[in-house]
Design a protein around this motif. Structure first.
Motif, PDB file in Angstrom:
ATOM      1  N   THR A 163       0.768  -1.316  -0.071  1.00  0.00           N
ATOM      2  CA  THR A 163      -0.140   0.049   0.180  1.00  0.00           C
ATOM      3  C   THR A 163       0.803   1.284  -0.003  1.00  0.00           C
ATOM      4  OG1 THR A 163      -2.007  -1.148   0.891  1.00  0.00           O
ATOM      5  CG2 THR A 163      -1.798   1.372   1.341  1.00  0.00           C
ATOM      6  N   LYS A 164       1.516   1.460   0.926  1.00  0.00           N
ATOM      7  CA  LYS A 164       2.257   2.965   0.977  1.00  0.00           C
ATOM      8  C   LYS A 164       3.530   2.858  -0.129  1.00  0.00           C
ATOM      9  CE  LYS A 164       4.257   5.891   4.639  1.00  0.00           C
ATOM     10  NZ  LYS A 164       4.687   6.154   5.882  1.00  0.00           N
ATOM     11  N   ALA A 165       4.084   1.694  -0.384  1.00  0.00           N
ATOM     12  CA  ALA A 165       5.256   1.484  -1.483  1.00  0.00           C
ATOM     13  C   ALA A 165       4.526   2.005  -2.730  1.00  0.00           C
ATOM     14  CB  ALA A 165       5.613   0.174  -1.723  1.00  0.00           C
ATOM     15  N   SER A 166       3.341   1.656  -3.248  1.00  0.00           N
ATOM     16  CA  SER A 166       2.581   2.098  -4.155  1.00  0.00           C
ATOM     17  C   SER A 166       2.279   3.574  -4.268  1.00  0.00           C
ATOM     18  CB  SER A 166       1.150   1.435  -4.285  1.00  0.00           C
ATOM     19  OG  SER A 166       1.487  -0.023  -4.554  1.00  0.00           O
ATOM     20  N   MET A 167       1.985   4.314  -2.950  1.00  0.00           N
ATOM     21  CA  MET A 167       1.528   5.356  -3.057  1.00  0.00           C
ATOM     22  C   MET A 167       2.986   6.390  -3.245  1.00  0.00           C
ATOM     23  SD  MET A 167      -1.239   5.603   0.362  1.00  0.00           S
ATOM     24  CE  MET A 167      -2.883   4.934  -0.042  1.00  0.00           C
ATOM     25  N   ILE A 168       3.906   5.853  -2.547  1.00  0.00           N
ATOM     26  CA  ILE A 168       5.271   6.451  -2.791  1.00  0.00           C
ATOM     27  C   ILE A 168       5.586   6.653  -4.422  1.00  0.00           C
ATOM     28  CG2 ILE A 168       7.702   6.648  -2.113  1.00  0.00           C
ATOM     29  CD1 ILE A 168       6.869   5.377   0.413  1.00  0.00           C
ATOM     30  N   TYR A 169       5.410   5.487  -4.826  1.00  0.00           N
ATOM     31  CA  TYR A 169       5.930   5.424  -6.257  1.00  0.00           C
ATOM     32  C   TYR A 169       4.728   6.435  -7.264  1.00  0.00           C
ATOM     33  CZ  TYR A 169       6.533   3.983 -11.097  1.00  0.00           C
ATOM     34  OH  TYR A 169       6.876   3.883 -12.590  1.00  0.00           O
ATOM     35  N   ARG A 170       3.625   6.139  -6.923  1.00  0.00           N
ATOM     36  CA  ARG A 170       2.638   7.196  -7.483  1.00  0.00           C
ATOM     37  C   ARG A 170       2.969   8.666  -7.442  1.00  0.00           C
ATOM     38  NH1 ARG A 170       0.263   3.716 -11.255  1.00  0.00           N
ATOM     39  NH2 ARG A 170      -0.256   1.759 -10.417  1.00  0.00           N
ATOM     40  N   ARG A 171       3.387   9.109  -6.471  1.00  0.00           N
ATOM     41  CA  ARG A 171       3.734  10.382  -6.050  1.00  0.00           C
ATOM     42  C   ARG A 171       5.096  11.026  -6.346  1.00  0.00           C
ATOM     43  NH1 ARG A 171       0.826  11.036  -0.066  1.00  0.00           N
ATOM     44  NH2 ARG A 171      -1.064  10.182  -0.554  1.00  0.00           N
ATOM     45  N   THR A 172       5.862   9.901  -6.419  1.00  0.00           N
ATOM     46  CA  THR A 172       7.341  10.551  -6.749  1.00  0.00           C
ATOM     47  C   THR A 172       7.929   9.912  -8.118  1.00  0.00           C
ATOM     48  OG1 THR A 172       8.666   8.618  -5.465  1.00  0.00           O
ATOM     49  CG2 THR A 172       7.805  10.685  -4.377  1.00  0.00           C
ATOM     50  N   ASN A 174       9.853   7.595  -8.058  1.00  0.00           N
ATOM     51  CA  ASN A 174      11.350   7.091  -7.520  1.00  0.00           C
ATOM     52  C   ASN A 174      11.367   5.831  -7.347  1.00  0.00           C
ATOM     53  OD1 ASN A 174      13.940   6.752  -6.390  1.00  0.00           O
ATOM     54  ND2 ASN A 174      13.857   8.870  -5.570  1.00  0.00           N
ATOM     55  N   LEU A 175      11.651   4.881  -8.421  1.00  0.00           N
ATOM     56  CA  LEU A 175      11.715   3.556  -8.116  1.00  0.00           C
ATOM     57  C   LEU A 175      12.571   2.897  -7.143  1.00  0.00           C
ATOM     58  CD1 LEU A 175      10.085   1.115  -9.154  1.00  0.00           C
ATOM     59  CD2 LEU A 175      11.422   0.859 -10.951  1.00  0.00           C
ATOM     60  N   ARG A 176      13.829   3.586  -7.388  1.00  0.00           N
ATOM     61  CA  ARG A 176      14.933   3.296  -6.342  1.00  0.00           C
ATOM     62  C   ARG A 176      14.687   3.241  -5.043  1.00  0.00           C
ATOM     63  NH1 ARG A 176      19.087   0.103  -4.921  1.00  0.00           N
ATOM     64  NH2 ARG A 176      20.551   1.134  -3.879  1.00  0.00           N
ATOM     65  N   ALA A 177      13.995   4.334  -4.609  1.00  0.00           N
ATOM     66  CA  ALA A 177      13.432   4.691  -3.233  1.00  0.00           C
ATOM     67  C   ALA A 177      12.638   3.571  -2.539  1.00  0.00           C
ATOM     68  CB  ALA A 177      12.769   6.010  -3.112  1.00  0.00           C
ATOM     69  N   VAL A 178      11.926   3.338  -3.511  1.00  0.00           N
ATOM     70  CA  VAL A 178      10.774   2.165  -3.256  1.00  0.00           C
ATOM     71  C   VAL A 178      11.484   0.786  -2.860  1.00  0.00           C
ATOM     72  CG1 VAL A 178       8.765   0.897  -4.045  1.00  0.00           C
ATOM     73  CG2 VAL A 178       8.762   3.317  -4.277  1.00  0.00           C
ATOM     74  N   GLN A 179      12.536   0.646  -3.964  1.00  0.00           N
ATOM     75  CA  GLN A 179      13.359  -0.496  -3.857  1.00  0.00           C
ATOM     76  C   GLN A 179      13.902  -0.687  -2.457  1.00  0.00           C
ATOM     77  OE1 GLN A 179      16.749  -0.710  -6.519  1.00  0.00           O
ATOM     78  NE2 GLN A 179      17.140  -3.004  -5.663  1.00  0.00           N
ATOM     79  N   LEU A 180      14.599   0.345  -2.030  1.00  0.00           N
ATOM     80  CA  LEU A 180      15.198   0.302  -0.524  1.00  0.00           C
ATOM     81  C   LEU A 180      14.130   0.198   0.510  1.00  0.00           C
ATOM     82  CD1 LEU A 180      17.633   3.368  -1.346  1.00  0.00           C
ATOM     83  CD2 LEU A 180      18.216   1.168  -1.333  1.00  0.00           C
ATOM     84  N   LEU A 181      13.130   0.628   0.207  1.00  0.00           N
ATOM     85  CA  LEU A 181      12.433   0.686   1.313  1.00  0.00           C
ATOM     86  C   LEU A 181      11.553  -0.733   1.461  1.00  0.00           C
ATOM     87  CD1 LEU A 181      10.338   4.135   0.682  1.00  0.00           C
ATOM     88  CD2 LEU A 181      11.660   3.339   2.622  1.00  0.00           C
TER      89      LEU A 181
END
Length: 210
Positions: A163-172, A174-181
């Motif tokens: 859920t939150k990972a998808s929201m972060i990606y949609r807003r930014t 930034n795929l690399r950031a989501v990968q790290l998270l």
């Protein structure tokens, strides 16, 4: 011998996924998150609210979430704003943020249960020294989903991880950031996990003007 084998009724085993939807489970929407939180708050389900909020913030797999210890998220009774744990699946560390509302919820849970360093953060109701199981967590998730009219068969523990990972990606974007998270070792795993396609890439591109 062959006749006896032929006369013997064959046993048919039902597949484990019979009656279940297979494939990536969708993330929750913002309004669905809000609805579940409100219901848990109104019902004063302190543990469930802490578990739900932490599942969203941490983006952990169910096995890592239920295995959390008090000292993973708190120091001297105070809930941290960031935490680091070792993932069971990859053996690699992953960091996650703990937002203010989650810190408050977890803090209330620690105070209510008088939990201390080294103890499971979400102990089993049968044995306080052991953590709740992933199956119990899945059952709780099912009850939360049903409370707002969603079909539990359409979702799963990975829905909260996603859920939150998808929201972060949609807003930014930034795929690399989501990968790290998410603690993924390969960027390709993150792409598949989020279900990113060409339309997603174009949508992000359309938001950037040169």
């Amino acid at each position: 011998m062959q006749d006896r084998i032929a006369d013997r009724p064959w046993r048919t085993n039902s597949p484990w996924n019979r009656g279940k939807l297979i494939g990536p489970k969708p993330p929750l929407k913002a309004k669905e998150i809000w609805s579940i939180r409100v219901r848990l708050q109104v019902a004063n389900r302190i543990r469930d609210l802490a578990l739900f909020n932490l599942a969203l913030d941490s983006k952990l797999r169910a096995c890592d979430l239920v295995a959390l210890r008090v000292d993973d998220v708190a120091l001297n009774g105070r809930v941290r704003s960031r935490a680091t744990i070792m993932q069971r699946k990859t053996g690699r560390p992953v960091q996650f943020e703990i937002t203010e509302q989650t810190r408050e919820a977890v803090g209330r849970w620690l105070e209510k249960m008088e939990l201390h360093k080294g103890e499971p953060l979400f102990p089993s109701r049968i044995n306080r020294r052991r953590s709740m199981t992933t199956r119990q967590y899945a059952r709780l998730l099912g009850s939360w989903l049903r409370s707002i009219g969603l079909d539990p068969l359409s979702y799963g523990p990975h829905s909260l991880r996603r859920t939150k990972a998808s929201m972060i990606y949609r807003r930014t974007g930034n795929l690399r950031a989501v990968q790290l998270l998410l603690g993924h070792t390969k960027i390709e795993s993150t792409v598949r996990y989020l279900g990113i396609d060409v339309d997603d890439a174009l949508l992000i591109a359309e938001q950037v003007e040169i």
